[in-house]
Design an enzyme around this catalytic site. Structure first.
Site, PDB file in Angstrom:
ATOM      1  N   VAL A  96       0.829  -1.215   0.000  1.00 57.31           N
ATOM      2  CA  VAL A  96       0.000   0.000   0.000  1.00 57.31           C
ATOM      3  C   VAL A  96       0.860   1.261   0.000  1.00 57.31           C
ATOM      4  CG1 VAL A  96      -0.295   0.190   2.528  1.00 57.31           C
ATOM      5  CG2 VAL A  96      -2.086   1.053   0.973  1.00 57.31           C
ATOM      6  N   ASP A 169      -7.151  -2.502   5.510  1.00 58.89           N
ATOM      7  CA  ASP A 169      -7.173  -3.399   6.663  1.00 58.89           C
ATOM      8  C   ASP A 169      -5.841  -4.123   6.797  1.00 58.89           C
ATOM      9  OD1 ASP A 169      -8.129  -5.010   4.170  1.00 58.89           O
ATOM     10  OD2 ASP A 169      -7.386  -6.509   5.583  1.00 58.89           O
ATOM     11  N   GLY A 311      -5.639  -6.837   0.670  1.00 59.00           N
ATOM     12  CA  GLY A 311      -6.081  -5.891   1.685  1.00 59.00           C
ATOM     13  C   GLY A 311      -5.146  -4.704   1.762  1.00 59.00           C
ATOM     14  N   GLU A 312      -5.059  -4.087   2.954  1.00 55.50           N
ATOM     15  CA  GLU A 312      -4.209  -2.900   3.203  1.00 55.50           C
ATOM     16  C   GLU A 312      -4.744  -1.648   2.517  1.00 55.50           C
ATOM     17  OE1 GLU A 312      -0.194  -3.510   1.815  1.00 55.50           O
ATOM     18  OE2 GLU A 312       0.118  -5.300   3.015  1.00 55.50           O
ATOM     19  N   GLY A 313      -5.826  -1.768   1.758  1.00 55.70           N
ATOM     20  CA  GLY A 313      -6.269  -0.681   0.881  1.00 55.70           C
ATOM     21  C   GLY A 313      -5.640  -0.761  -0.493  1.00 55.70           C
TER      22      GLY A 313
END
Lengths: 345, 345
Positions: A96, A169, A311-313
Site C-alpha cells: 500500500v 485493513d 487488503g491494506e487498501g
C-alpha cells in the site's frame, strides 16, 4: 461520540446534471470515455462543484487488528505478522505504501486491536478479539469505542484537508469475520462466502468454513442491530472502519473502497448510516468470493478486476489514479467551442 | 526501410522466472496482488532485468489520418474533425493529453493522411485514403511508405529514450477499416465486428455494415499478405501504426495497446512480425465489438473494461498508472527478510 449517525445527504443531484452536461461539450463523443465519465461526474457531485477540483490530499487509513479466531487455524500466517506489518507500513515497505506513492496519496496506520504493542496505538480498544465462532468479538462498550474511534479518525482526516479517503485493513484472520458479516447481512451460506484469504490449504479451508458456519449462527441473532452485530462478529479494527466509512459520508467526502474486509465494514456502515454508499466507489473486486456479494448488495460496480486479495487498501489505491484521471478529464479537457471543433453531422 | 521485419525475440524467460521468485519474497502472500504481479513480471522480462527499472519516458504517439469511406456516411462526425483534433492534441486539450499528464507520459502527434494541412505532416504519405468498400485504400508504394514511417517513428522514440510506448489513433471513419482488418484475419462476419464508432444512428449503422461487408469481400483476397491487406483495407495511419507496433517489439520495448483501431493494427503487425504480441499488454477492452475479437485473437486480456470508445490512445494511457504501479511494486516493496516479517505457518 455516539454510535448514532445523523442522516446522510446524497451527493448533489444538481451538480451531477451539470457534470453530465459538461461531458457533452468536451472534445470527445458523449459517453466515449465510459466509466471515466461516470466517475468524474460522481466526484463533481460529491464535491458539489463542476468542474470538480483536483484532489489535493487523498488519504489512506489502514486499520490494524488481530482476531481471536486466527488461533483456530483459519489463516496461513501467524498472528504476529499483524504487528510486524504495522512496522512495515510505518517504514514504507508494504504494497500500500508503494501504490500510494504512485498515486500521490499518503498513508496513516492505526492500531485498533493488534495483539502486541505498536507505536500507533493511541486509539487502541483492546488486544485482539474474542473468537467469533464461540464468543463475542467485543463487548458492547468496546464496540462503541471502536466505532467512535473510526468516526474520530474520519473527522481528523477531513479536518486536516483530506478530500478523498481510502480505508485499508491489516489483520491476520480478518477475512473470517468479514465473510460472517457479509453473509449475515446478505443472507448468504457459509460456503458462498468462504475464501482462501492469504492462502490457506484444504485443511485450513475446512476449519475456516466450520468457523464461519458457527460464527454465522451467532451473528444472525444480531442482524437488526449493526452495533450488536459488530460486537458479536467483527473486531475493533472492522468496527472502527465501519465508523470511518459512515462518518466519511456524513462529512460529504468520497471514498474508494478496497476488498472484502473493507467491503464487510461498508455493508455494516450502510446499515448504520443509510445512503452512505452513495459516497463510495468500489476500487476493485477481490478474489475473495464474499466481496462480490458485498458489492452487489451495495449496488457498487468495481473499477478493477485484478484478482487481488491483499487488503491494506491496496486495491483501492491501485484504482486511485483512475479516479484522479476521471476528475481531471472533466476539469481540464477543452470544449468543442474553445478548440474550434465541429460537432456531430 | 523495408517491410520485412527481423525475427522478434521474446521477453526474457530467465528474468521472468527471477521476477516470479522475487514476488514470493515481497511482504505479501504470493499471488495476492493478482494481475499487478503478472504485469510487473512481464515488465521485468521485457526490460531483461529484475527488479525492473521505473519508466523514465513513457511515450504516446497518435497517428492521424482520414478515411475515404467516411464520405459514405459511416461516421457521426465530419472528416474535418480529424485535422481539428490534431490542433487540439498540439494545444493539449484532448482526452489523451489530460490522461497522459496524469500518468506522466508525453504525447507526439503525427499526420499520416489527414485530408488537409497540419503542422505535423513530415512523414505524411497522402491525403485521406481510397474508400475501401470499392477501391484500395493505398497503393502498394504508399502502404510501404506508411509502414516504414511507423518503423522510423518507433526507432526515433526508442533512440530518444522511450521505455514504454503507446500508439493512439485519430481519424474520422477509422473504425470501419479496423473492423474490416480484424474480421478478415479472424474470419469474423460483418455483423460481429460493426460498432457504433463515435456514435452513429441506425441508418448510419446500416450503411456502415454494408460498407464493411463490401470492404471485407475485397480484403479477403489479401489475408495471406499483410502489406497487401493494409494497402487494400486500412489507411496510411493504420499501416504506420502496424509498422510502429512491430518495430517496438523488434526494439524490445513494451507497448500498451489501446482500443479497436490500434487493435486492428496490432493484429496485422503480429502477422508481419510474429511474436510481437508478447511485447504488448492490452490497456483496455473498448465498447467496439471487433476489439474483443482482436484481443482474443492475440491472446491478450485487457486491464480495464470501462466501455471506452474514444481512441487517441486514451484507454491505454488510462491503464498506464497500473503498469507503473505493477513495476514499482516489484522494484520497491520490502522483502520478508528485510522487514523482519514471519512467513507462512
Amino acid at each position: 461520540m455516539s454510535t448514532e449517525f445523523p442522516p446522510v445527504e446524497p451527493p448533489s443531484e444538481a451538480v451531477l446534471r451539470e457534470a453530465e452536461a459538461r461531458q457533452a461539450v468536451l472534445t470527445k463523443p458523449l459517453g466515449s470515455l465510459g466509466r471515466l465519465e461516470e466517475i468524474g461526474n460522481w466526484v463533481a457531485a460529491c464535491q458539489g462543484t463542476c468542474p470538480p477540483r483536483p484532489f489535493t490530499r487523498p488519504r489512506v487509513v489502514v486499520f490494524a487488528g488481530d482476531h481471536g479466531v486466527a488461533r483456530h487455524g483459519v489463516s496461513a500466517f501467524p498472528s504476529e505478522v499483524t504487528g510486524q506489518m504495522v512496522g512495515n507500513f510505518l517504514k514504507g515497505g508494504a504494497a500500500v505504501n508503494v501504490l500510494a506513492q504512485v498515486a500521490g496519496a499518503t498513508v496513516r496506520v492505526v492500531d485498533m486491536a493488534v495483539d502486541g504493542d505498536t507505536p500507533v496505538g493511541e486509539l487502541k480498544v483492546r488486544r485482539s478479539s474474542g473468537s467469533i465462532d464461540r464468543e463475542d468479538a467485543l463487548t458492547r462498550e468496546e464496540c462503541e469505542a471502536a466505532i467512535a474511534a473510526g468516526r474520530q479518525i474520519a473527522d481528523e482526516e477531513v479536518d486536516a484537508g483530506a478530500d478523498l479517503l481510502v480505508a485499508g485493513d491489516m489483520g491476520i484472520g480478518n477475512t473470517t469475520p468479514s465473510a460472517v458479516l457479509i453473509a449475515s447481512l446478505t443472507g448468504s451460506e457459509p460456503v458462498a462466502v468462504v475464501g482462501r484469504g492469504t492462502g490457506i490449504d484444504d485443511q485450513g479451508w475446512m476449519r475456516k468454513t466450520a468457523a464461519i458456519r458457527d460464527a454465522l449462527r451467532r451473528a444472525r441473532l444480531n442482524i437488526s442491530d449493526p452495533v450488536a452485530l459488530l460486537a458479536s462478529s467483527s473486531g475493533a479494527d472492522i468496527a472502527a472502519m465501519a465508523g470511518f466509512l459512515a462518518q466519511a459520508a456524513v462529512r460529504r467526502t468520497p471514498v474508494i473502497l478496497d476488498g472484502v474486509v473493507v467491503g464487510a465494514a461498508a455493508v455494516v456502515a450502510e446499515e448504520m448510516a443509510p445512503g452512505a454508499r452513495e459516497w463510495w466507489v468500489a476500487g476493485h473486486q477481490s478474489a475473495e468470493p464474499a466481496h462480490a456479494i458485498a458489492l452487489a448488495h451495495l449496488s457498487l460496480k468495481p473499477l478493477l478486476e485484478f484478482e487481488m486479495r491483499l487488503g491494506e487498501g491496496s486495491g483501492a489505491v491501485a484504482a486511485l489514479p483512475l479516479v484522479i484521471a476521471a476528475t481531471k478529464i472533466l476539469a481540464e479537457m477543452a470544449t468543442f467551442d474553445s478548440a474550434g471543433i465541429s460537432g456531430k453531422d
